[in-house]
Design a protein around this motif. Structure first.
Motif, PDB file in Angstrom:
ATOM      1  N   SER A 175       8.327  32.030  48.196  1.00  0.00           N
ATOM      2  CA  SER A 175       9.556  32.811  48.030  1.00  0.00           C
ATOM      3  C   SER A 175       9.256  34.214  47.524  1.00  0.00           C
ATOM      4  N   HIS A 176       8.181  34.376  46.763  1.00  0.00           N
ATOM      5  CA  HIS A 176       7.813  35.701  46.253  1.00  0.00           C
ATOM      6  C   HIS A 176       7.172  36.568  47.341  1.00  0.00           C
ATOM      7  N   LEU A 177       6.496  35.908  48.280  1.00  0.00           N
ATOM      8  CA  LEU A 177       5.769  36.642  49.316  1.00  0.00           C
ATOM      9  C   LEU A 177       6.633  36.942  50.540  1.00  0.00           C
ATOM     10  N   ARG A 178       7.707  36.166  50.726  1.00  0.00           N
ATOM     11  CA  ARG A 178       8.578  36.337  51.890  1.00  0.00           C
ATOM     12  C   ARG A 178       7.787  36.234  53.195  1.00  0.00           C
ATOM     13  N   ARG A 179       6.922  35.233  53.261  1.00  0.00           N
ATOM     14  CA  ARG A 179       6.114  35.001  54.445  1.00  0.00           C
ATOM     15  C   ARG A 179       6.281  33.549  54.887  1.00  0.00           C
ATOM     16  N   GLY A 180       6.155  33.301  56.189  1.00  0.00           N
ATOM     17  CA  GLY A 180       6.250  31.958  56.716  1.00  0.00           C
ATOM     18  C   GLY A 180       4.968  31.170  56.523  1.00  0.00           C
ATOM     19  N   GLU A 181       5.039  29.881  56.808  1.00  0.00           N
ATOM     20  CA  GLU A 181       3.905  28.993  56.567  1.00  0.00           C
ATOM     21  C   GLU A 181       2.679  29.401  57.384  1.00  0.00           C
ATOM     22  N   ARG A 182       2.867  29.737  58.654  1.00  0.00           N
ATOM     23  CA  ARG A 182       1.728  30.094  59.493  1.00  0.00           C
ATOM     24  C   ARG A 182       1.012  31.333  58.949  1.00  0.00           C
ATOM     25  N   VAL A 183       1.780  32.306  58.493  1.00  0.00           N
ATOM     26  CA  VAL A 183       1.178  33.519  57.937  1.00  0.00           C
ATOM     27  C   VAL A 183       0.400  33.195  56.660  1.00  0.00           C
ATOM     28  N   LEU A 184       0.957  32.350  55.822  1.00  0.00           N
ATOM     29  CA  LEU A 184       0.274  32.008  54.574  1.00  0.00           C
ATOM     30  C   LEU A 184      -1.042  31.282  54.834  1.00  0.00           C
ATOM     31  N   TRP A 185      -1.064  30.396  55.826  1.00  0.00           N
ATOM     32  CA  TRP A 185      -2.328  29.733  56.144  1.00  0.00           C
ATOM     33  C   TRP A 185      -3.312  30.699  56.788  1.00  0.00           C
TER      34      TRP A 185
END
Length: 282
Positions: A175-185
């Motif tokens: 929630s702090h990064l405002r990024r989706g799961e694929r981007v985070l991985w």
């Protein structure tokens, strides 16, 4: 705070030696198996305690503001706070794999952070004692050794260990990064590649080249949650120079803090700009 079972056995010497070898190869990290002291923060709280996350983000904001006299974006602060743990976690797990073909099976709940250590070097205590290794490892018969069939199986153990270690943090920071799961991985893959590549280059050109080859086999693309390959290529610089390099799959957002300080693997920089950065011309 998690309470430790004081009856737990001491880690086997082979497990401790795995981390001594890592610290000798890379002074940026110190990992000591055993029971944590009172000055250590349980890493699991980074994923489970909102107050700890808030404190971490506030400290990151103060650090960036003091260093650059800017007011950073909230998502950039979160990205760098997460990076400040994730890179070292990847080095902790993948460094021994690169050095000695051992994968410490260390989860987030097994790690305690020295609160006085910083980005110039991190110190950890781990309460685990198990590692995956190959059949020809000299300590394959030791207590705590988990023997796997071959190099491919060991690579799978490493990716599983990294995934399980960092997954709770991605959920806490999402929630702090405002990024989706694929981007985070994709970001986790960047941290993993960066850590091993850094370690290899520290040990000299030949080991840096081996790191590139090993990472190509570790991350060939579409491997579980790691969708993108390691992605190394050769850049042409000036005066006939060439550079092995890659482009990060996820921007670290540092450009929002200092637009003139792009890194050599920045996805916002084309090959020519990356070569210029690597040669100190930009």
């Amino acid at each position: 705070m998690t309470l430790l079972d004081l009856r737990q056995p001491a880690p086997c010497p082979a497990f401790a030696e795995t981390f001594r070898a890592l610290g000798a190869a890379c002074p940026l990290i110190a990992v000591e198996p055993g029971r944590p002291g009172a000055d250590r923060l349980h890493a699991a709280r980074l994923a489970s305690d909102p107050d700890v996350i808030a404190g971490l983000l506030a400290a990151e904001r103060r650090r960036i503001t003091a260093a650059l006299d800017v007011e950073p974006r909230a998502d950039a602060i979160a990205m760098w706070a997460l990076h400040g743990y994730a890179w070292y976690a990847c080095l902790m797990l993948a460094g021994p794999w690169f050095l000695n073909r051992r994968v410490p099976l260390v989860g987030l709940a097994d790690v305690w952070i020295d609160v006085d250590s910083d980005r110039s070097g991190r110190s950890f205590t781990v309460t685990a004692g198990t590692f995956a290794c190959l059949p020809d490892d000299p300590d394959a018969g030791a207590t705590g050794a988990r023997v796997v069939a071959d190099e491919a199986a060991l690579r799978a153990e490493l990716l599983r260990a990294v995934s399980e270690h960092l997954e709770p943090l991605l959920g806490a920071f999402r929630s702090h990064l405002r990024r989706g799961e694929r981007v985070l991985w994709g970001m986790v893959a960047d941290e993993l590649v960066s850590a091993v590549w850094y370690l290899g280059r520290m040990l000299g050109p030949a080991e840096g080249d081996r790191a590139v080859r090993d990472l190509g086999e570790l991350l060939p693309g579409n491997t579980g949650r790691f969708k993108r390959e390691a992605g190394f290529r050769t850049l042409r610089g000036t005066e006939g120079r060439t550079h092995r390099n890659r482009t990060q799959s996820v921007c670290c957002l540092w450009y929002t803090i200092d637009p003139n300080a792009l890194c050599g693997t920045c996805p916002r920089a084309d090959d020519e700009r990356q070569a210029a950065i690597l040669e100190g011309r930009a």
